[in-house]
Design an enzyme around this catalytic site. Structure first.
Site, PDB file in Angstrom:
ATOM      1  N   ASP A  76       0.687  -1.239   0.136  1.00  0.00           N
ATOM      2  CA  ASP A  76      -0.067  -0.061  -0.098  1.00  0.00           C
ATOM      3  C   ASP A  76       1.012   1.318   0.031  1.00  0.00           C
ATOM      4  O   ASP A  76       2.208   1.204   0.363  1.00  0.00           O
ATOM      5  CB  ASP A  76      -0.899  -0.029   1.214  1.00  0.00           C
ATOM      6  CG  ASP A  76      -0.313   0.056   2.613  1.00  0.00           C
ATOM      7  OD1 ASP A  76       0.883  -0.470   2.723  1.00  0.00           O
ATOM      8  OD2 ASP A  76      -0.706   0.855   3.453  1.00  0.00           O
ATOM      9  N   GLU A 140      -0.078  -1.060   5.794  1.00  0.00           N
ATOM     10  CA  GLU A 140       0.937  -0.836   6.604  1.00  0.00           C
ATOM     11  C   GLU A 140       0.991   0.953   6.827  1.00  0.00           C
ATOM     12  O   GLU A 140       1.263   1.131   8.061  1.00  0.00           O
ATOM     13  CB  GLU A 140       2.561  -0.999   6.025  1.00  0.00           C
ATOM     14  CG  GLU A 140       3.506  -0.810   6.828  1.00  0.00           C
ATOM     15  CD  GLU A 140       4.261   0.642   6.829  1.00  0.00           C
ATOM     16  OE1 GLU A 140       5.025   0.789   7.669  1.00  0.00           O
ATOM     17  OE2 GLU A 140       3.831   1.720   6.109  1.00  0.00           O
TER      18      GLU A 140
END
Length: 370
Positions: A76, A140
């Site tokens: 991400d 994350e």
């Protein structure tokens, strides 16, 4: 739209392809699908285990080696800021490298590309010296409860097992060892509201914070060297709030305090030290908002020593907290190793020197085969 990734091709081209798949946190399905599809094509009819949990993908070789190396990275990014698709910025005549520009070019699609490339190149290679676990995890960049690696740590810690873990966080193509722990607390004062023209009828909550503010301002932070890495601690006020109106005595005031501590302190030791420094008056309220321990460098481990040699002995301490701490809690030495300057992370002009992508990729291949 279907995205096809060539994992065994040029890691720079793979980095660009990953950047071109938008994947801000909570929107990782498309990039996870592309990675899973590419890995499935790679491992057809081979003894490689492939697991998907949500948008987190784990691939593991089972070659029977005595030691296992984990290659982990998040897929991400922070929200896109007009910086997708990628661009290649040609270097100036006096520059060392062309630049790969775009969201995730530092944090951390280039690191992820290097790890995907290493796994794809070596999973079936006769030159491989370690079994490999590849972890491509979601979320994350948001609250820890969504973190794909944290989910594995909680529900399937056996998938994180290994003798050394590498995290593809940007580290300038050298090793950044371990990480600091971090604690964030609120210090809250309560008073009594009154008109500021008649202040004696109230109690100013903001004034009650003067003592603790002074102690933090006068704090002398510690420096500590662990396995050749110097960590620098710090206790800082990172937020202040309070006040009702410009003519009113505030009945509540709050400061937010962040303590970044070296990994030789346990979390309990760090909490005790912070509370000793704050030395709060009885009327003040202390609330913990976040608290996570750090990770020791782990460079003395024989498996890590091979990586140290592969990077020419170039390493330093990691300032800040990263997911290497999750491996550390499981007793697995872990380091940060990826291309890019961390100072460019999350910026609209996020960019990574192309030569660092090639350096990290080449170093990984050398390390894992020697």
């Amino acid at each position: 739209m279907t995205h096809t990734l060539n994992l065994a091709g040029d890691p720079v081209e793979l980095s660009a392809a990953l950047i071109d798949i938008p994947s801000p946190s909570h929107h990782e399905e498309t990039i996870a699908d592309a990675i899973e599809s590419a890995l499935r094509t790679l491992i057809d009819d081979t003894p490689v285990e492939l697991i998907r949990r949500g948008h987190t993908i784990v691939a593991r070789t089972h070659r029977g080696f005595d030691q296992r190396v984990v290659l982990a990275g998040h897929i991400d990014t922070v929200p896109i800021a007009d910086n997708v698709p990628h661009r290649v910025l040609r270097s100036a005549p006096d520059a060392d490298s062309d630049i790969l520009w775009g969201c995730g070019s530092v944090d951390m699609k280039t690191g992820m590309a290097c790890y995907l490339h290493a796994f794809a190149t070596l999973a079936q290679s006769p030159d491989l010296k370690y079994d490999l676990t590849l972890i491509c995890y979601e979320a994350e960049e948001v609250a820890a409860q969504y973190n794909g690696l944290a989910q594995l740590e909680q529900h399937a810690p056996e998938l994180l097992a290994g003798d050394l873990a590498l995290l593809g966080e940007p580290s300038g193509a050298i090793i950044e060892a371990g990480c600091q722990g971090t604690i964030r607390v609120f210090v809250i004062a309560h008073g009594q509201r009154a008109h500021s023209a008649r202040a004696w009828l109230g109690h100013n909550a903001a004034h009650d914070l003067a003592g603790v503010l002074g102690r933090i301002a006068n704090y002398s932070p510690r420096r500590v060297t662990i396995a050749g890495c110097e960590y620098r601690e710090g206790i800082n006020v990172v937020g202040l709030s309070g006040g009702v109106a410009t003519n009113t005595i505030p009945d509540e005031a709050r400061i937010t305090v962040n303590f970044r501590f070296a990994p030789d302190r346990t979390l309990d030791q760090a909490k005790a030290h912070l509370e000793e420094v704050l030395a709060l008056e009885e009327a003040l309220e202390l609330t913990y908002d976040d608290a996570v321990g750090g990770a020791l460098p782990g460079l003395d481990d024989p498996v890590a020593q091979g990586l140290v040699r592969a990077v020419g002995g170039n390493y330093r301490a990691k300032f800040g907290w990263t997911d290497v701490a999750r491996f550390s809690t499981l007793g697995i030495p872990a380091v940060n190793f990826g291309p890019g300057d961390p100072g460019f992370a999350h910026r609209k002009d996020e960019q990574c020197p192309i030569d660092q992508i090639r350096t990290v990729s080449d170093t990984l291949l050398t390390y894992l085969t020697s």
